[in-house]
Design a protein around this motif. Structure first.
Motif, PDB file in Angstrom:
ATOM      1  N   TRP A  44       0.671  -1.246   0.163  1.00 25.64           N
ATOM      2  CA  TRP A  44      -0.075   0.108  -0.232  1.00 25.64           C
ATOM      3  C   TRP A  44       0.625   1.271   0.317  1.00 25.64           C
ATOM      4  O   TRP A  44       0.779   2.456  -0.711  1.00 25.64           O
ATOM      5  CB  TRP A  44      -0.548  -0.103   0.742  1.00 25.64           C
TER       6      TRP A  44
ATOM      7  N   PRO B  23      -0.640   3.693   5.535  1.00 26.72           N
ATOM      8  CA  PRO B  23      -1.478   2.692   4.728  1.00 26.72           C
ATOM      9  C   PRO B  23      -2.412   3.328   6.183  1.00 26.72           C
ATOM     10  O   PRO B  23      -1.889   3.921   7.196  1.00 26.72           O
ATOM     11  CB  PRO B  23      -0.859   1.425   5.473  1.00 26.72           C
TER      12      PRO B  23
ATOM     13  N   LEU C 181      -3.597  -4.298  -4.726  1.00 27.86           N
ATOM     14  CA  LEU C 181      -4.004  -3.566  -4.769  1.00 27.86           C
ATOM     15  C   LEU C 181      -6.056  -3.059  -5.027  1.00 27.86           C
ATOM     16  O   LEU C 181      -6.077  -2.391  -4.008  1.00 27.86           O
ATOM     17  CB  LEU C 181      -3.596  -1.832  -5.428  1.00 27.86           C
TER      18      LEU C 181
END
Length: 169
Positions: free
Chosen positions: A70, A78, A94
């Motif tokens: 991420w 994140p 993702l």
């Protein structure tokens, strides 16, 4: 104790990020002790844990792969809760990750010992009861002849109360 991820620049030196596939690939780099990682360079990074999540070792510390991915893909730290949309903790694409509240994240967990999520056998009548919990309150959605009908009722209610966070499993 919260584990802070290394900077995006540091992560980009260590890994090649493939967000569409949910993978991190080791790059050839020098670690903090001056050692080269030639043994792993070019290979998929991470190992699957017993709970299904994938973790990667960075400078002697384990980090969850989906959180690293991420940060690399978005350039941002994140969120506190990073949810796997399809409920599979090793699917780190993702497109399968999103920020969620604690309540929304719990909606993706399968209820163990049931026929389908939110579906239970009502032994006395031999029918299947569908129920959902909203704000810690149990709501009975009705009794159905099949698990499929009960599951459809649960999914419809979950979409009303939780939006697209609802999952059918």
């Amino acid at each position: 104790k919260k584990m802070h991820l290394p900077s995006t620049e540091c992560l980009n030196r260590i890994f090649e990020c493939e967000p569409a596939r949910g993978l991190l690939i080791w790059r050839r780099y020098t670690d903090v002790l001056g050692r080269w990682n030639t043994q792993f360079a070019g290979k998929v990074a991470g190992s699957r844990r017993k709970d299904g999540y994938v973790s990667v070792m960075i400078n002697g510390k384990n980090h969850l792969q989906h959180r690293v991915l991420w940060k690399m893909a978005t350039g941002n730290d994140p969120p506190k809760i990073l949810d796997h949309i399809n409920g599979n903790p090793s699917d780190n694409r993702l497109c399968n990750l999103r920020e969620a509240t604690s309540s929304q994240n719990l909606m993706n967990q399968k209820s163990w010992g049931t026929y389908a999520k939110g579906v239970f056998l009502h032994r006395k009548s031999g029918t299947f009861c569908a129920r959902i919990y909203v704000n810690r309150k149990c709501i009975c959605l009705g009794y159905f002849k099949s698990t499929a009908e009960a599951s459809e009722a649960y999914i419809a209610a979950a979409k009303i109360h939780f939006g697209e966070f609802a999952r059918a499993e």
